[in-house]
Design an enzyme around this catalytic site. Structure first.
Site, mmCIF file in Angstrom:
data_model
loop_
_atom_site.group_PDB
_atom_site.id
_atom_site.type_symbol
_atom_site.label_atom_id
_atom_site.label_comp_id
_atom_site.label_asym_id
_atom_site.label_seq_id
_atom_site.Cartn_x
_atom_site.Cartn_y
_atom_site.Cartn_z
ATOM 1 N N ASN A 8 -6.581 2.105 -17.604
ATOM 2 C CA ASN A 8 -5.748 1.975 -16.402
ATOM 3 C C ASN A 8 -5.091 0.601 -16.466
ATOM 4 O OD1 ASN A 8 -4.590 1.818 -13.913
ATOM 5 N ND2 ASN A 8 -6.504 1.729 -12.748
ATOM 6 N N LYS A 10 -3.002 -0.560 -14.436
ATOM 7 C CA LYS A 10 -2.627 -1.021 -13.093
ATOM 8 C C LYS A 10 -1.186 -1.541 -13.156
ATOM 9 C CE LYS A 10 -7.411 -2.227 -12.444
ATOM 10 N NZ LYS A 10 -8.399 -2.694 -11.500
ATOM 11 N N HIS A 93 -7.854 6.279 -6.745
ATOM 12 C CA HIS A 93 -8.356 4.966 -7.179
ATOM 13 C C HIS A 93 -8.632 4.110 -5.941
ATOM 14 C CE1 HIS A 93 -8.618 1.043 -9.059
ATOM 15 N NE2 HIS A 93 -8.852 1.680 -10.187
ATOM 16 N N GLU A 95 -8.115 1.124 -5.305
ATOM 17 C CA GLU A 95 -7.017 0.241 -4.892
ATOM 18 C C GLU A 95 -5.998 1.009 -4.055
ATOM 19 O OE1 GLU A 95 -5.987 -1.365 -8.741
ATOM 20 O OE2 GLU A 95 -7.952 -2.336 -8.816
ATOM 21 N N GLU A 165 -16.587 5.022 -9.935
ATOM 22 C CA GLU A 165 -16.186 3.618 -10.005
ATOM 23 C C GLU A 165 -16.667 2.880 -8.762
ATOM 24 O OE1 GLU A 165 -12.743 2.899 -12.773
ATOM 25 O OE2 GLU A 165 -11.823 3.397 -10.872
ATOM 26 N N GLY A 171 -13.171 -4.931 -11.692
ATOM 27 C CA GLY A 171 -12.517 -6.219 -11.914
ATOM 28 C C GLY A 171 -13.372 -7.422 -11.535
ATOM 29 N N SER A 211 -15.640 -2.914 -14.791
ATOM 30 C CA SER A 211 -15.962 -4.081 -15.619
ATOM 31 C C SER A 211 -16.534 -3.751 -16.994
ATOM 32 C CB SER A 211 -16.907 -5.031 -14.859
ATOM 33 O OG SER A 211 -16.226 -5.593 -13.759
#
Ligand code: PEP
Length: 249
Positions: A8, A10, A93, A95, A165, A171, A211
């Site tokens: 991904n 992003k 996702h 985000e 996730e 991250g 991560s």
């Protein structure tokens, strides 16, 4: 064991930078047994296709509209993705859930629209730190899964990958422990068995994201209960991502 390795990007890199990335990855992963799926920004599809066509690498998108077409300025439809030779799309996702306020209901609609247009879906689910600390992670993730899959038929699960996730691992440099991953994957398979059949629970593809990097990937992706990984930050380095994609798990 063959694994699914998903990147991904992003909102990182430019189409010009994609050229070298796609060329390197396509050349160096030629013999890989794994399924490699690259999800760059929409603007990168044309250049990525130049190198991915004829290779074993599949192209994915990071988002899709729940609507088929019309007055949705700035949105991208499933048929546009399909016509751009995109095979997969990431839906749900964290985000997008947090920054763009995407609800479970909208995510369910997006999945249906994507599947109806022949796209395969990478469905992201996962709890935040407060939910984990309250020991509610299992219930929270189960509800996300139930809501996302409302009205989805068992035969459509072939076109679905579940990405577990945990938000606190995305991250942050902190991965979930092996034990946590195993426990959650087992719970997700059980929930799919409950919603559909035991066979569906066994067969469903489940990957972990959060991560994963060049130092920890092997231990996590090798887990027999997992079908692969979704990798954000570490996938931007083509040399590292090539190593992870080529690994014999
Ligand atoms: C992600 O964006 O889905 C992700 C897993 O990111 P990272 O690997 O950077 O934690």
């Amino acid at each position: 064991m063959k694994k699914i390795i998903i990147s991904n990007f992003k909102m990182n890199t430019t189409p010009s930078e994609m050229k070298n990335y796609a060329m390197t990855l396509a050349t160096k992963t030629k013999g890989s047994k794994n399924k490699i799926i690259i999800c760059p920004p929409f603007t990168h599809f044309a250049v990525a296709n130049q190198f991915f066509e004829g290779s074993k690498i599949s192209l994915g998108a990071q988002n899709v509209s729940d609507a088929e077409s019309g007055t949705y300025t700035g949105e991208i439809s499933a048929s546009m993705l399909k016509d751009s030779k995109v095979e997969y799309v990431i839906v749900g996702h964290s985000e997008r859930r947090s920054r763009f306020k995407e609800t479970d209901k909208l995510i369910n609609k997006k999945i249906k629209t994507a599947l109806a247009n022949g796209l395969k879906v990478i469905l992201c689910i996962g709890e935040n730190l407060a939910t984990r600390e309250a020991k509610e992670a299992g219930n929270f993730v189960k509800k996300q899964l139930d809501d996302a899959l409302k009205g989805i038929y068992e035969n459509e699960l072939e076109s679905l990958i579940i990405a577990y996730e945990p938000i606190w691992a995305i991250g942050t440099g902190k991965t979930a422990t092996i034990k946590d991953i195993q426990k959650m994957v087992e719970l997700l398979r059980k929930e799919i068995s409950y919603l559909y059949t035991d066979k569906a629970g066994e067969k469903i593809n489940i990957v972990y994201g959060g991560s994963i990097d060049i130092n920890n990937y092997k231990k996590i992706i090798s887990l027999p209960c997992l079908n692969g990984a979704l990798i954000g930050g570490a996938s931007l380095n083509v040399d590292n991502f090539t190593v992870i994609s080529k690994e014999n798990y």
